[in-house]
Design a protein around this motif. Structure first.
Motif, short mmCIF file in Angstrom:
data_model
loop_
_atom_site.label_atom_id
_atom_site.label_comp_id
_atom_site.label_asym_id
_atom_site.label_seq_id
_atom_site.Cartn_x
_atom_site.Cartn_y
_atom_site.Cartn_z
N LEU A 78 8.56 41.79 -4.94
CA LEU A 78 9.43 42.46 -3.99
C LEU A 78 11.00 42.79 -4.02
CD1 LEU A 78 7.88 40.46 -0.88
CD2 LEU A 78 7.50 42.86 -1.48
N THR A 79 11.63 41.72 -4.90
CA THR A 79 12.73 41.78 -5.25
C THR A 79 13.13 42.84 -6.45
OG1 THR A 79 12.92 39.87 -6.61
CG2 THR A 79 13.54 39.46 -4.27
N SER A 80 12.41 42.79 -7.35
CA SER A 80 12.56 43.71 -8.40
C SER A 80 12.32 45.22 -7.94
CB SER A 80 11.86 43.30 -9.50
OG SER A 80 10.23 43.49 -9.35
N ARG A 81 11.47 45.44 -6.91
CA ARG A 81 11.38 46.83 -6.49
C ARG A 81 12.08 47.22 -5.32
NH1 ARG A 81 4.67 46.39 -6.67
NH2 ARG A 81 4.40 46.20 -8.83
N LYS A 82 13.05 46.06 -4.81
CA LYS A 82 14.03 46.45 -4.02
C LYS A 82 13.31 46.45 -2.48
CE LYS A 82 17.80 47.83 -6.86
NZ LYS A 82 17.23 47.15 -8.38
N LEU A 83 12.24 45.93 -2.24
CA LEU A 83 11.55 45.98 -1.14
C LEU A 83 11.77 44.92 -0.08
CD1 LEU A 83 8.03 46.88 -2.57
CD2 LEU A 83 9.44 48.40 -1.55
N ILE A 84 12.48 44.09 -0.32
CA ILE A 84 12.88 42.96 0.54
C ILE A 84 14.54 42.61 0.33
CG2 ILE A 84 12.50 40.91 -1.28
CD1 ILE A 84 11.39 39.31 1.13
N PRO A 85 15.17 42.56 1.75
CA PRO A 85 16.72 42.56 1.48
C PRO A 85 17.24 41.18 0.79
CG PRO A 85 15.65 42.12 3.62
CD PRO A 85 14.79 42.52 3.01
N HIS A 86 17.99 41.27 0.11
CA HIS A 86 18.46 40.19 -0.91
C HIS A 86 19.69 40.47 -1.39
CE1 HIS A 86 16.58 42.60 -4.07
NE2 HIS A 86 17.32 41.83 -4.76
N CYS A 87 20.55 39.21 -1.84
CA CYS A 87 21.84 39.13 -2.37
C CYS A 87 21.73 38.73 -3.85
CB CYS A 87 22.84 38.48 -1.53
SG CYS A 87 23.01 39.33 0.14
N LYS A 88 22.65 39.04 -4.59
CA LYS A 88 22.75 38.47 -5.96
C LYS A 88 24.12 38.13 -6.31
CE LYS A 88 19.90 39.06 -10.26
NZ LYS A 88 19.03 39.97 -10.94
N PRO A 89 24.68 37.24 -5.71
CA PRO A 89 26.02 36.93 -6.05
C PRO A 89 26.33 36.73 -7.36
CG PRO A 89 25.21 35.35 -4.86
CD PRO A 89 24.15 36.44 -4.82
N THR A 90 25.64 36.01 -8.06
CA THR A 90 25.73 35.62 -9.47
C THR A 90 24.52 36.04 -10.19
OG1 THR A 90 24.82 33.43 -9.24
CG2 THR A 90 27.39 33.63 -9.18
#
Length: 97
Positions: A47-59
């Motif tokens: 989900l995250t690698s396909r940008k299907l779920i909202p997330h943040c990657k501060p580092t």
């Protein structure tokens, strides 16, 4: 109460305390979100690698998820019942007269 039963009770209490801790957080890390949504690590990665779920990657490497955004994301993927669909059709017809 036997020692085994006592250990089982303690494990259950520990699990409930941990779940309550997660439920009260506003920002989840990956492990907490997996527990919160009861999904697999591989599904979260997809989900995250396909940008299907909202997330943040501060580092680099650390993923964070805002609880409010996750709830909105869940709502966007709602499956409507037949009754819901019929009600929406009736409302649409009524509003477009």
């Amino acid at each position: 109460m036997t020692p085994i039963q006592l250990q089982q009770e303690l494990n259950e209490i520990k699990k409930l305390v941990h779940q309550n801790y997660i439920n009260n957080k506003e920002v989840f890390n990956s492990t907490e979100l997996i527990s919160y949504l009861k999904i697999s690590e591989s599904l979260l990665y997809k989900l995250t690698s396909r940008k299907l779920i909202p997330h943040c990657k501060p580092t680099n490497g650390v993923l964070l998820f805002f609880k409010e955004e996750i709830h909105e994301w869940i709502k966007q993927h709602r499956i409507y019942t037949v009754e819901d669909a019929e009600r929406m059709i009736r409302n649409h017809k009524r509003n477009n007269r």
